[in-house]
Design a protein around this motif. Structure first.
Motif, short mmCIF file in Angstrom:
data_model
loop_
_atom_site.label_atom_id
_atom_site.label_comp_id
_atom_site.label_asym_id
_atom_site.label_seq_id
_atom_site.Cartn_x
_atom_site.Cartn_y
_atom_site.Cartn_z
N ASP A 75 0.85 -1.19 0.00
CA ASP A 75 0.00 0.00 0.00
C ASP A 75 0.89 1.24 0.00
O ASP A 75 1.07 1.90 1.02
N ASN A 76 1.48 1.53 -1.15
CA ASN A 76 2.33 2.70 -1.26
C ASN A 76 2.14 3.36 -2.62
O ASN A 76 1.50 2.82 -3.52
N ALA A 77 2.71 4.54 -2.76
CA ALA A 77 2.50 5.34 -3.96
C ALA A 77 3.16 4.73 -5.19
O ALA A 77 2.70 4.92 -6.32
N ILE A 78 4.23 3.96 -4.99
CA ILE A 78 4.98 3.42 -6.12
C ILE A 78 4.14 2.43 -6.93
O ILE A 78 4.08 2.50 -8.16
N LEU A 79 3.47 1.50 -6.24
CA LEU A 79 2.73 0.45 -6.94
C LEU A 79 1.22 0.67 -6.91
O LEU A 79 0.45 -0.20 -7.33
N HIS A 80 0.79 1.81 -6.42
CA HIS A 80 -0.65 2.07 -6.30
C HIS A 80 -1.35 2.03 -7.65
O HIS A 80 -2.50 1.60 -7.75
N LYS A 81 -0.65 2.45 -8.69
CA LYS A 81 -1.28 2.54 -10.02
C LYS A 81 -1.46 1.18 -10.69
O LYS A 81 -2.19 1.06 -11.67
N TYR A 82 -0.81 0.15 -10.17
CA TYR A 82 -0.90 -1.16 -10.80
C TYR A 82 -2.11 -1.93 -10.26
O TYR A 82 -2.38 -1.92 -9.05
N PRO A 83 -2.86 -2.62 -11.14
CA PRO A 83 -4.06 -3.35 -10.70
C PRO A 83 -3.70 -4.54 -9.81
O PRO A 83 -2.63 -5.14 -9.95
N ARG A 84 -4.60 -4.87 -8.92
CA ARG A 84 -4.37 -5.94 -7.94
C ARG A 84 -4.16 -7.30 -8.61
O ARG A 84 -3.40 -8.14 -8.11
N PHE A 85 -4.83 -7.52 -9.74
CA PHE A 85 -4.74 -8.85 -10.35
C PHE A 85 -3.32 -9.21 -10.77
O PHE A 85 -2.98 -10.38 -10.89
N LEU A 86 -2.46 -8.20 -10.99
CA LEU A 86 -1.06 -8.50 -11.34
C LEU A 86 -0.36 -9.24 -10.22
O LEU A 86 0.60 -9.97 -10.46
N PHE A 87 -0.84 -9.07 -9.00
CA PHE A 87 -0.23 -9.71 -7.84
C PHE A 87 -0.96 -11.00 -7.46
O PHE A 87 -0.74 -11.55 -6.39
N GLN A 88 -1.85 -11.46 -8.36
CA GLN A 88 -2.60 -12.70 -8.13
C GLN A 88 -2.28 -13.77 -9.16
O GLN A 88 -2.91 -14.82 -9.16
N ILE A 89 -1.30 -13.53 -10.01
CA ILE A 89 -1.00 -14.46 -11.10
C ILE A 89 0.05 -15.49 -10.70
O ILE A 89 -0.16 -16.70 -10.80
N VAL A 90 1.20 -15.02 -10.22
CA VAL A 90 2.31 -15.90 -9.88
C VAL A 90 2.13 -16.50 -8.49
O VAL A 90 2.28 -17.72 -8.29
#
Length: 372
Positions: A75-90
């Motif tokens: 939960d930070n400004a760096i990765l805030h713009k990326y959608p959550r599903f990118l962190f649900q694949i691997v």
């Protein structure tokens, strides 16, 4: 982003030590301070630091790949713009459905000649990206595929119960751990954990190196020879933890260890836990959709399944087969004092030399007769 997801998938397990998860189970004393996932992120950074030009990831791209490997969206400004599903694949920490699991479940079922109870291609084919609660984008699956998804979790449960936690598998794992611990002062395995340049040289071949070295402690050498002779640590007894006490497995294990130590018995106490990857029914956390619902999340029928399983066994092994009966008697005494928290599981008995070996292992949790 596709390339970065592929990179995370390729590198997510490069941090594994010798014998994969076994290394963490039997050699690492405190898994809260060391894990192969964290080492994987460190190795990705190390590799990237040696690249130049377009081949080198930017700091943001590297940070994104590292967090896709751990499956956590900070939960930070760096990765805030990326959608959550990118962190649900691997590595999917939200539902447990990810390409890592789909990969190893298929491979291990094939290698163990076990039927695969789910269709991995169908899970991928009937998945989509769904906007949840008006903003977050999650991976979702078609409601009609809910049972197939459930079967994937059940396959994981079955592999842990029949293969990964088989009594002979665990016996050899314990012996491998004792070999590496006995040789640690000579080979510096613990020190290698703190040095990536040395750690990447660690592999399964460490056991061969220990076996060949004239400096190897006799204890480690003797254990290697025992494995060659299939003279494994012997399982003395097992107790199934009652469902209401599964959360207290660590407490029960500590209690049994203390009991064995007080009697100065050559015993090793281990736990074997089987579930669907989380203590609650994972299907209740999976997002589902239907084609006729205009992209809205739906509740799949049969999600709250009564056959969701969670089991735990406590096992006691002995390093010295001649003291098996002593350890078993002490274990039974401990279990009687824990009546209501555990229940007995049929314990293996010695066979006479002329008695034929049974074709099926009758111990709960044993589906393959690897070794008595």
């Amino acid at each position: 982003q596709v390339f970065l997801v592929e990179l995370a998938g390729l590198c997510h397990d490069i941090g594994h030590g010798p014998f994969s998860h076994t290394f963490e189970d039997v050699f690492i004393e405190d898994e809260s301070k060391w894990s192969h996932e964290i080492v994987s992120t460190q190795l990705v950074a190390r590799i990237n630091s040696g690249l130049k030009g377009e081949a080198r990831l930017s700091d943001e791209e590297l940070y994104l790949v590292q967090n896709m490997i751990t499956g956590v969206k900070p939960d930070n400004a760096i990765l805030h713009k990326y959608p959550r599903f990118l962190f649900q694949i691997v590595a999917n920490k939200d539902t447990g459905i990810d390409v890592d699991k789909l990969d190893y479940l298929q491979r291990d079922c094939y290698s163990a000649s076990l039927p695969m109870g789910f269709d991995a291609k169908r899970i991928i084919q009937f998945s989509t990206i769904l906007r949840v609660d008006g903003h977050e984008l999650h991976i979702a699956f078609h409601e009609k595929d809910a049972y197939n998804v459930f079967q994937m979790f059940h396959t994981r449960f079955s592999l842990h119960k029949q293969i990964y936690s088989h009594k002979a598998v665990k016996a050899v794992e314990l012996m491998l751990g004792d070999i590496m611990k006995a040789a640690d002062m000579t080979f510096g395995i613990s020190k290698d954990l703190l040095n990536l340049d040395r750690y990447i040289m660690l592999s399964d071949s460490i056991i061969r190196e220990i076996e060949r070295s004239p400096a190897t402690p006799p204890e480690a050498q003797a254990l290697i020879q025992r494995i060659h002779r299939r003279d494994f640590y012997k399982l003395c007894g097992s107790a199934q933890v009652e469902k209401t006490n599964v959360a207290d497995v660590k407490t029960l294990v500590a209690s049994l260890k203390k009991h064995m130590e007080s009697l100065k018995l050559p015993a090793l106490v281990v736990k074997a836990k089987y579930d669907f990857g989380m203590p609650t029914n994972p299907l209740t956390k999976v997002r589902f959709f239907a084609y006729d619902q205009d992209g809205r999340e739906v509740t799949a029928s049969g999600v709250d399944r009564p056959d969701h399983k969670q089991e735990a066994l406590i096992r006691v092994y002995t390093k010295d087969a001649s003291r098996r009966d002593e350890v078993l008697a002490a274990f039974e005494k401990w279990r009687e004092n824990r009546e209501g928290e555990t229940k007995p599981v049929q314990t293996p008995r010695k066979r006479t030399p002329l008695e034929p070996k049974p074709e099926v292992d009758r111990e709960v949790g044993g589906g393959m007769n690897l070794q008595d």
